[in-house]
Design a protein around this motif. Structure first.
Motif, short mmCIF file in Angstrom:
data_model
loop_
_atom_site.label_atom_id
_atom_site.label_comp_id
_atom_site.label_asym_id
_atom_site.label_seq_id
_atom_site.Cartn_x
_atom_site.Cartn_y
_atom_site.Cartn_z
N LEU A 98 -4.59 9.30 3.62
CA LEU A 98 -4.99 8.37 2.56
C LEU A 98 -4.17 7.09 2.65
O LEU A 98 -3.00 7.12 3.03
N LEU A 99 -4.79 5.99 2.30
CA LEU A 99 -4.11 4.71 2.14
C LEU A 99 -4.64 4.12 0.85
O LEU A 99 -5.85 3.96 0.69
N TYR A 100 -3.73 3.84 -0.09
CA TYR A 100 -4.11 3.29 -1.38
C TYR A 100 -3.58 1.87 -1.50
O TYR A 100 -2.38 1.63 -1.34
N SER A 101 -4.50 0.92 -1.76
CA SER A 101 -4.11 -0.48 -1.89
C SER A 101 -5.11 -1.21 -2.77
O SER A 101 -6.33 -1.03 -2.59
N GLY A 102 -4.61 -2.03 -3.66
CA GLY A 102 -5.48 -2.88 -4.47
C GLY A 102 -6.48 -2.11 -5.31
O GLY A 102 -7.59 -2.59 -5.55
N GLY A 103 -6.13 -0.91 -5.74
CA GLY A 103 -7.03 -0.13 -6.58
C GLY A 103 -8.06 0.68 -5.81
O GLY A 103 -8.90 1.33 -6.42
N THR A 104 -8.02 0.63 -4.48
CA THR A 104 -8.98 1.36 -3.65
C THR A 104 -8.25 2.36 -2.77
O THR A 104 -7.20 2.04 -2.21
N THR A 105 -8.81 3.55 -2.63
CA THR A 105 -8.27 4.57 -1.73
C THR A 105 -9.14 4.67 -0.50
O THR A 105 -10.37 4.84 -0.61
N TYR A 106 -8.54 4.55 0.67
CA TYR A 106 -9.22 4.70 1.95
C TYR A 106 -8.82 6.05 2.53
O TYR A 106 -7.65 6.42 2.48
N GLN A 107 -9.80 6.78 3.06
CA GLN A 107 -9.54 8.15 3.50
C GLN A 107 -9.99 8.34 4.94
O GLN A 107 -11.08 7.91 5.33
N THR A 108 -9.16 8.99 5.75
CA THR A 108 -9.52 9.32 7.12
C THR A 108 -10.33 10.62 7.13
O THR A 108 -10.28 11.40 6.19
N PRO A 109 -11.04 10.89 8.23
CA PRO A 109 -11.67 12.21 8.35
C PRO A 109 -10.59 13.29 8.40
O PRO A 109 -9.44 13.03 8.75
N ALA A 110 -10.97 14.50 8.04
CA ALA A 110 -10.04 15.62 8.06
C ALA A 110 -9.55 15.88 9.48
O ALA A 110 -10.31 15.80 10.44
N ALA A 111 -8.27 16.22 9.58
CA ALA A 111 -7.67 16.53 10.89
C ALA A 111 -7.00 17.89 10.81
O ALA A 111 -6.48 18.29 9.78
N ALA A 115 0.83 -1.20 0.00
CA ALA A 115 0.00 0.00 0.00
C ALA A 115 0.86 1.25 0.00
O ALA A 115 2.05 1.21 0.33
N LYS A 116 0.25 2.36 -0.38
CA LYS A 116 0.90 3.67 -0.32
C LYS A 116 0.16 4.53 0.69
O LYS A 116 -1.07 4.55 0.71
N LEU A 117 0.91 5.25 1.53
CA LEU A 117 0.33 6.21 2.46
C LEU A 117 0.44 7.59 1.86
O LEU A 117 1.42 7.93 1.21
N GLY A 118 -0.56 8.40 2.10
CA GLY A 118 -0.55 9.74 1.54
C GLY A 118 -1.46 10.68 2.28
O GLY A 118 -1.98 10.37 3.35
N TYR A 119 -1.66 11.86 1.69
CA TYR A 119 -2.58 12.82 2.27
C TYR A 119 -3.31 13.58 1.16
O TYR A 119 -2.87 13.61 0.00
N LEU A 120 -4.43 14.17 1.54
CA LEU A 120 -5.23 15.00 0.65
C LEU A 120 -5.46 16.33 1.35
O LEU A 120 -5.89 16.36 2.51
N ARG A 121 -5.12 17.41 0.69
CA ARG A 121 -5.43 18.74 1.22
C ARG A 121 -5.66 19.69 0.06
O ARG A 121 -4.92 19.68 -0.91
N SER A 122 -6.73 20.44 0.18
CA SER A 122 -7.08 21.42 -0.84
C SER A 122 -7.15 20.80 -2.24
O SER A 122 -6.72 21.39 -3.22
N GLY A 123 -7.65 19.57 -2.33
CA GLY A 123 -7.81 18.90 -3.62
C GLY A 123 -6.56 18.27 -4.19
O GLY A 123 -6.61 17.66 -5.25
N ASN A 124 -5.43 18.39 -3.50
CA ASN A 124 -4.17 17.82 -3.99
C ASN A 124 -3.78 16.61 -3.15
O ASN A 124 -3.92 16.62 -1.93
#
Length: 72
Positions: free
Chosen positions: A54-67, A13-22
């Motif tokens: 964000l956590l991306y694995s197997g073609g699916t992105t899982y997203q946490t609530p905004a912090a 899996a890949k770990l990431g983040y989303l902020r302001s659409g990026n």
């Protein structure tokens, strides 16, 4: 950001983040059960802006609530 994999088989899996659409991701890594995985980014402009994990694995992105950091 800290993720803990509590059960199941090992995934890549890949770990990431989303902020302001990026989005921004770290390199893929193998994640066996029972371990914690950290993703740290430095130098983000305006650290008080809401950020989703964000956590991306197997073609699916899982997203946490905004912090927002407590220092804001």
């Amino acid at each position: 950001m800290v993720y803990r994999k509590n059960g199941g088989s090992t995934v890549t899996a890949k770990l990431g983040y989303l902020r302001s659409g990026n989005t921004n991701y770290k390199a893929p890594q193998s994640m066996p059960a029972g371990q914690e995985f950290n993703a740290l980014w430095s130098g983000l402009a305006n650290p008080c802006y809401p950020t989703n994990g964000l956590l991306y694995s197997g073609g699916t992105t899982y997203q946490t609530p905004a912090a927002i950091p407590s220092r804001c």
